[in-house]
Motif scaffolding. Structure first.
Motif, PDB file in Angstrom:
ATOM      1  N   UNK A   1       0.843  -1.196   0.000  1.00 37.63           N
ATOM      2  CA  UNK A   1       0.000   0.000   0.000  1.00 37.63           C
ATOM      3  C   UNK A   1       0.879   1.246   0.000  1.00 37.63           C
ATOM      4  N   UNK A   2       0.365   2.288  -0.629  1.00 37.74           N
ATOM      5  CA  UNK A   2       1.021   3.583  -0.667  1.00 37.74           C
ATOM      6  C   UNK A   2       0.003   4.629  -0.221  1.00 37.74           C
ATOM      7  N   UNK A   3       0.357   5.424   0.787  1.00 36.98           N
ATOM      8  CA  UNK A   3      -0.469   6.537   1.251  1.00 36.98           C
ATOM      9  C   UNK A   3       0.242   7.839   0.926  1.00 36.98           C
TER      10      UNK A   3
ATOM     11  N   UNK B   1      -4.898   6.730  -1.085  1.00 36.72           N
ATOM     12  CA  UNK B   1      -4.399   5.396  -0.735  1.00 36.72           C
ATOM     13  C   UNK B   1      -4.557   4.482  -1.945  1.00 36.72           C
ATOM     14  N   UNK B   2      -3.455   3.849  -2.293  1.00 38.90           N
ATOM     15  CA  UNK B   2      -3.449   2.850  -3.366  1.00 38.90           C
ATOM     16  C   UNK B   2      -2.946   1.560  -2.736  1.00 38.90           C
ATOM     17  N   UNK B   3      -3.714   0.494  -2.847  1.00 39.82           N
ATOM     18  CA  UNK B   3      -3.288  -0.770  -2.249  1.00 39.82           C
ATOM     19  C   UNK B   3      -3.451  -1.910  -3.239  1.00 39.82           C
ATOM     20  N   UNK B   4      -2.493  -2.829  -3.187  1.00 36.56           N
ATOM     21  CA  UNK B   4      -2.522  -4.004  -4.044  1.00 36.56           C
ATOM     22  C   UNK B   4      -3.389  -5.100  -3.447  1.00 36.56           C
ATOM     23  N   UNK B   5      -3.600  -6.126  -4.215  1.00 38.64           N
ATOM     24  CA  UNK B   5      -4.422  -7.252  -3.767  1.00 38.64           C
ATOM     25  C   UNK B   5      -3.672  -8.110  -2.752  1.00 38.64           C
ATOM     26  N   UNK B   6      -4.426  -8.662  -1.807  1.00 37.46           N
ATOM     27  CA  UNK B   6      -3.863  -9.578  -0.821  1.00 37.46           C
ATOM     28  C   UNK B   6      -3.489 -10.897  -1.496  1.00 37.46           C
ATOM     29  N   UNK B   7      -2.610 -11.653  -0.842  1.00 38.20           N
ATOM     30  CA  UNK B   7      -2.172 -12.940  -1.390  1.00 38.20           C
ATOM     31  C   UNK B   7      -2.074 -13.965  -0.262  1.00 38.20           C
ATOM     32  N   UNK B   8      -1.909 -15.206  -0.611  1.00 39.00           N
ATOM     33  CA  UNK B   8      -1.738 -16.274   0.370  1.00 39.00           C
ATOM     34  C   UNK B   8      -2.979 -17.136   0.505  1.00 39.00           C
ATOM     35  N   UNK B   9      -2.834 -18.194   1.297  1.00 40.53           N
ATOM     36  CA  UNK B   9      -3.895 -19.190   1.435  1.00 40.53           C
ATOM     37  C   UNK B   9      -5.174 -18.614   2.031  1.00 40.53           C
ATOM     38  N   UNK B  10      -5.086 -17.654   2.925  1.00 41.32           N
ATOM     39  CA  UNK B  10      -6.269 -17.099   3.589  1.00 41.32           C
ATOM     40  C   UNK B  10      -6.777 -15.811   2.931  1.00 41.32           C
TER      41      UNK B  10
ATOM     42  N   UNK C   1     -11.315  -9.555  -3.828  1.00 38.96           N
ATOM     43  CA  UNK C   1     -12.073  -8.638  -2.984  1.00 38.96           C
ATOM     44  C   UNK C   1     -11.149  -7.805  -2.099  1.00 38.96           C
ATOM     45  N   UNK C   2     -10.012  -7.415  -2.620  1.00 35.66           N
ATOM     46  CA  UNK C   2      -9.061  -6.609  -1.860  1.00 35.66           C
ATOM     47  C   UNK C   2      -8.323  -5.666  -2.800  1.00 35.66           C
ATOM     48  N   UNK C   3      -7.765  -4.628  -2.207  1.00 36.40           N
ATOM     49  CA  UNK C   3      -6.998  -3.662  -2.983  1.00 36.40           C
ATOM     50  C   UNK C   3      -7.883  -2.643  -3.670  1.00 36.40           C
ATOM     51  N   UNK C   4      -7.255  -1.578  -4.115  1.00 36.35           N
ATOM     52  CA  UNK C   4      -7.976  -0.541  -4.842  1.00 36.35           C
ATOM     53  C   UNK C   4      -7.384   0.828  -4.596  1.00 36.35           C
ATOM     54  N   UNK C   5      -8.124   1.846  -5.025  1.00 37.35           N
ATOM     55  CA  UNK C   5      -7.673   3.229  -4.918  1.00 37.35           C
ATOM     56  C   UNK C   5      -8.779   4.072  -4.294  1.00 37.35           C
ATOM     57  N   UNK C   6      -8.387   4.972  -3.392  1.00 40.09           N
ATOM     58  CA  UNK C   6      -9.336   5.892  -2.758  1.00 40.09           C
ATOM     59  C   UNK C   6      -8.668   7.245  -2.567  1.00 40.09           C
ATOM     60  N   UNK C   7      -9.422   8.305  -2.835  1.00 38.86           N
ATOM     61  CA  UNK C   7      -8.974   9.668  -2.574  1.00 38.86           C
ATOM     62  C   UNK C   7     -10.018  10.326  -1.673  1.00 38.86           C
ATOM     63  N   UNK C   8      -9.527  10.961  -0.597  1.00 36.25           N
ATOM     64  CA  UNK C   8     -10.406  11.613   0.371  1.00 36.25           C
ATOM     65  C   UNK C   8     -10.124  13.108   0.411  1.00 36.25           C
TER      66      UNK C   8
END
Length: 98
Positions: free
Chosen positions: A7-9, A31-40, A45-52
């Protein structure tokens, strides 16, 4: 085995110091965040971009104590899949100078 996405803020803020009894402020938070990874993980349904846009105010209580508050309003959201996202966020706090 869960690995959260990177993630980058990025934040920028402005304040007007022309009033003695309070200080109005305005922030832009991204905030720009990448997708989660791993078995769990649920990568779709993760990651994305948001501006506030975050207007706020700081009020001095005395020479060393200040109280502040911000309302964080999303002006742009592009989230992957199905995610919970707040309509707004309220933050309040106190700053004490030693």
């Amino acid at each position: 085995d869960f690995k959260p996405g990177n993630a980058l803020n990025v934040n920028v803020g402005f304040r007007y110091m022309g009033f003695e009894s309070f200080t109005p402020q305005l922030q832009i938070n991204a905030r720009i965040s990448g997708k989660d990874a791993g078995a769990q993980a649920s990568p779709n349904d993760s990651g994305g971009k948001t501006i506030y846009l975050s207007p706020g105010v700081t009020v001095p209580v005395n020479d060393r104590v200040k109280v502040y508050g911000f309302v964080q309003l999303p002006v742009y959201q592009n989230l992957n899949g199905f995610q919970l996202a707040p309509r707004y966020t309220v933050s309040v706090g106190t700053r004490i100078e030693f």
